[in-house]
Design an enzyme around this catalytic site. Structure first.
Site, mmCIF file in Angstrom:
data_model
loop_
_atom_site.group_PDB
_atom_site.id
_atom_site.type_symbol
_atom_site.label_atom_id
_atom_site.label_comp_id
_atom_site.label_asym_id
_atom_site.label_seq_id
_atom_site.Cartn_x
_atom_site.Cartn_y
_atom_site.Cartn_z
ATOM 1 C CB ALA A 65 -88.730 110.957 -51.785
ATOM 2 N N GLY A 109 -88.606 112.613 -46.792
ATOM 3 C CA GLY A 109 -90.049 112.356 -46.863
ATOM 4 C C GLY A 109 -90.538 111.472 -45.726
ATOM 5 C CD GLU A 112 -90.711 116.410 -46.362
ATOM 6 O OE1 GLU A 112 -90.456 115.492 -47.173
ATOM 7 O OE2 GLU A 112 -90.748 117.605 -46.696
#
Ligand code: HXC
Length: 258
Positions: A65, A109, A112
């Site tokens: 992120a 992220g 992920e």
């Protein structure tokens, strides 16, 4: 469609979505996540697409992120906007099979999102990590859950509690990735696999994907029961008949629903 943070293309029945924010190692800012979600939903709704590949650059699939975008948010902000928003989960909720082609960093992220796809093909340069602990937070888009299911508790704890990265070979041994390929071969091999998936009967592919995903969400007994019902249901598809007839006649199946 012109995007700012991603690029898209199609090759035959395969769609390729390339994360394209090189100056920030493809850090997943809100704009990138919104574009990724939009592109994925459009390809998922397109019957001419049988597999979607998500990839990044040679140096980074995605470094997580966007920390600079996140750093000034307060608890009130993240609670109010329900950060991580549903946009982050789009990858996990597609009916079309998806493959992450990972070269370089897949962190936070980025790891992920890769884990939300149906399979990960890794370049030997790939590095996977959940380094959120090193910036005072924890994974927020399924990392503690999907990573643990993929690699087991000990390696997941090691990655989440130390923030250290694992290399492609370790990821392969642990079952996080399906295959590791030499750096120069990543897209060629991924597109070969994607082409093969996209060449199957689409309705059968969709229920097969659904059945595998059920393994993550239910007990073994429930999952086996679900699988048997869906297996029976494949006998309602024209393409099931075609596949078996083609085998018996020693010819290639001519799928009706591709
Ligand atoms: C914002 C990032 C970034 C990120 C890299 N950059 N990662 N910007 N958010 N996650 C930017 C850097 O600031 C730098 O910008 C440029 O990309 C190049 O990065 P460098 O650090 O100079 O490259 P390098 O030395 O090769 O190191 C690579 C790296 C490192 C090891 C990947 O960048 C790094 O540790 N990044 C952060 C990884 C991380 O902690 N990810 C988890 C994020 S939290 P400038 O302008 O200086 O050139 C997360 C939470 C998820 O993902 C929760 C739910 C979504």
């Amino acid at each position: 469609m012109a995007y700012e943070y991603i690029a898209t293309e199609t090759r035959d029945r395969v769609a390729i979505v390339t994360l394209n924010r090189p100056q920030a190692l493809n850090a997943l800012c809100a704009g990138l996540i919104a574009e990724l979600g939009e592109a994925l939903k459009a390809f998922d709704a397109d019957p001419s697409i049988g597999c979607i590949v998500i990839t990044g650059s040679e140096k980074a699939f995605a470094a997580g992120a966007d920390i600079k975008e996140m750093k000034d948010k307060t608890y009130q902000d993240v609670e109010a906007e329900d950060f991580i928003t549903d946009d982050w989960e789009v990858t996990a909720n597609l009916r079309t099979p998806t493959i992450a082609a990972v070269s370089g960093f897949a962190l936070g992220g980025g790891c992920e999102v890769a884990m939300m796809t149906d399979m990960i093909i890794a370049s030997e340069t790939a590095k996977f990590g959940q380094p959120e602990i090193t910036i005072g937070t924890i994974p927020g888009s399924g990392g503690t859950q999907r990573l643990t299911r993929a690699v087991g508790k000990s390696l997941a704890m090691y990655m989440c509690l130390t923030g250290e990265f694992i290399d492609a070979e370790t990821a392969l041994r642990a079952g996080l990735v399906a295959k590791v390929v030499p750096a120069g071969d990543l897209m060629e091999e991924t597109l070969r696999i994607a082409g093969k998936v996209a060449g199957m009967s689409q309705p059968v592919t969709r229920v097969c994907k659904e059945a595998v995903n059920v393994a993550y969400e239910t007990t073994l007994a429930e999952g086996v029961r679900f699988e048997r019902r869906v297996f029976h249901a494949t006998f309602a598809f024209d393409d099931r008949k075609e596949g078996m007839e083609a085998f018996a006649a020693k010819r290639k199946p001519d799928w009706k629903h591709r």
